[in-house]
Motif scaffolding. Structure first.
Motif, short mmCIF file in Angstrom:
data_model
loop_
_atom_site.label_atom_id
_atom_site.label_comp_id
_atom_site.label_asym_id
_atom_site.label_seq_id
_atom_site.Cartn_x
_atom_site.Cartn_y
_atom_site.Cartn_z
N THR A 180 0.81 -1.22 0.00
CA THR A 180 0.00 0.00 0.00
C THR A 180 0.85 1.27 0.00
N GLU A 181 2.06 1.22 0.55
CA GLU A 181 2.85 2.43 0.71
C GLU A 181 3.91 2.64 -0.37
N GLU A 184 1.92 0.11 -4.82
CA GLU A 184 0.75 0.69 -5.49
C GLU A 184 0.99 2.15 -5.89
N PRO A 185 1.52 3.01 -5.01
CA PRO A 185 1.74 4.40 -5.45
C PRO A 185 2.71 4.53 -6.61
N ASP A 247 9.54 10.75 -4.51
CA ASP A 247 8.14 10.87 -4.93
C ASP A 247 7.35 11.17 -3.67
N ARG A 249 4.45 10.94 -2.86
CA ARG A 249 3.46 9.94 -2.46
C ARG A 249 4.10 8.83 -1.63
N VAL A 250 5.41 8.67 -1.75
CA VAL A 250 6.12 7.58 -1.07
C VAL A 250 7.16 8.13 -0.10
#
Length: 458
Positions: A180-181, A184-185, A247, A249-250
């Motif tokens: 999930t971390e 997927e991102p 990134d 998101r991560v």
């Protein structure tokens, strides 16, 4: 590595294919796949196989071994960035009862905790993780071999602890946090803890005869955060771009840069390699590469990124030994960098500079050492010696009159403007060092004062 896609020259592509073909033939590996990223885009993939018509491609899964550790390190850095832990925290604070709880999280990430390299027998890479159901089974009776923080000693068991740390702090299994971390991102849909077709089989090649033996594929259990993952050349290329740029998101770019910082001095006589926080660091062919190698019975993997060149390369093979995929990946980077050197971005003026900041540019003197202060992007500055060797650093703007060092001797130090009562600039203060407009000018803020006789001849 911003995206400015441009195809490689045919001569470069042939050189890359030649290197991959040579590696597969001389390394006697059943199959091998390589890929190159330039400026954020996959610009080349190539493969060789011992079976005609069955060559792998960039979507074929291989087991990537210790490249898994880099993923685990990213999960830990995410927890730090969220304020859920500090890298200086002892392990015991978040994961009690291990018996090695005094070692710090940073030491585990950088392999300086002094832990043993491997778990007790039987060979953990070739046996089921169910044989080691508890951390005590992984660590054994003598988990520490060296004083903590003193030297680099690569430790698979250390990353087992980090995986358990992620589970304890996040409250979910390591595999779920990973999916999930990170996966997927970043769109790493072909990276998984178990093989998903199409995937290569793992083989042992006889050292003295051209025959093969299939290697077992085991679930590593608690050791999974140290080496469980399967991935593809395509997915690892995307991961390489993340390791170069970050990134949000991560993991933000600043934290990714922190991963690339050496965590401990290199071994005596070994000044061309080191280890950061979940990343290996090497100097090859005059350039710095960051990434990781990996191996498990039946599989070998290598991923290297040259941030300065905007290049990365991945090499995956399905043999237990006989090949150094990291060396091949480094060669792929070198081939492209030398054949098609990066074209620099055009010079462009800054959108605007505060006149008060512009006033600070130019020569400054620390004692008799001459330095130049230049403005860079986003209100930052750069301080460099004007002659010879010296302490050069870049600084990130913190306020209108203070900057924080990003690298070099002054990393983390504060540069600030000191003004007189009338508002004019007196000097620059950098970690207590006073930089003045003239060397030892009478009346300037020179620590220790200036001799009243002034400058004189012999």
């Amino acid at each position: 590595m911003t995206s400015t896609f441009e195809a490689l020259l045919p001569s470069t592509e042939r050189a890359l294919l030649h290197r991959v073909a040579t590696a597969q033939a001389e390394g006697r590996t059943p199959s091998l796949v390589g890929a190159v990223v330039r400026d954020g885009e996959v610009v080349w993939t190539g493969s060789r196989s011992c079976v005609d018509g069955h060559a792998p491609d960039a979507d074929t899964q291989y087991r990537v071994g210790s490249i898994t550790k880099t993923f685990t390190a990213v999960l830990v850095l995410r927890l730090r960035d969220e304020g859920l832990l500090d890298l200086a925290d002892p392990l015991e604070k978040h994961l009690p009862g291990t018996g090695v709880g005094e070692v710090t999280i940073a030491q585990l990430l950088g392999h300086t905790a002094g832990l043993a390299a491997e778990s007790p027998a039987p060979w953990w890479e070739r046996t089921p993780g169910a044989l080691r159901p508890e951390l005590a089974d992984v660590l054994g009776e003598r988990p520490r071999l060296h004083p903590s923080g003193r030297r680099h000693h690569y430790s698979n068991t250390g990353y087992t602890l980090l995986g358990s740390l992620v589970e304890a702090v996040r409250g979910v299994p390591w595999e779920e946090a990973l999916r999930t971390e990170i996966l997927e991102p970043l769109g790493l849909h072909r990276t998984s803890t178990q093989p998903v077709a199409p995937h290569a089989g793992g083989w042992a090649v006889h050292p003295w005869a051209d025959v093969m033996l299939p290697e077992p594929v085991e679930d590593l259990g608690l050791m999974a955060p140290a080496g469980q993952l399967w991935s593809t050349a395509g997915d690892l290329c995307r991961f390489a771009v993340f390791l170069a740029e970050g990134d949000d998101r991560v993991l933000r770019a600043e934290s990714v840069r922190e991963m690339r910082t050496p965590a401990a001095p290199p071994e005596s006589g070994d000044w061309d390699s080191g280890y950061g926080l979940g990343l290996q660091l090497v100097r090859r062919d005059g350039r710095t590469l960051i990434g990781h190698s990996g191996s498990l019975p039946g599989f070998l993997a290598g991923l290297w990124v040259s941030v300065a060149d905007g290049l990365a390369a991945v090499v995956l093979a399905n043999a237990t030994s006989g090949l150094l995929p990291g060396a091949v990946a480094a060669d792929l980077v070198r081939i492209v960098a030398e054949a098609e050197p990066r074209i620099p971005e055009p010079w462009r003026p800054l959108p605007g500079v505060d006149p008060a900041l512009l006033e600070l540019t130019g020569p400054w003197y620390w004692g008799t050492y001459a330095y130049g202060l230049a403005v860079v992007a986003d209100g930052g500055v750069e301080l460099r010696p004007l002659r010879g060797q010296g302490r050069a650093s870049r600084f990130l703007a913190e306020s209108e009159s203070t900057w924080i060092g990003l690298d070099g001797y002054y990393a983390g130090e504060t540069l600030r403007v000191v003004r007189r009562e009338d508002g004019s600039v007196s000097h620059l203060d950098l970690g207590s060092f006073a930089f003045t407009r003239e060397p030892y000018e009478a009346g300037d803020a020179v620590p220790g004062g200036v001799d009243e006789g002034g400058w004189r001849g012999l």
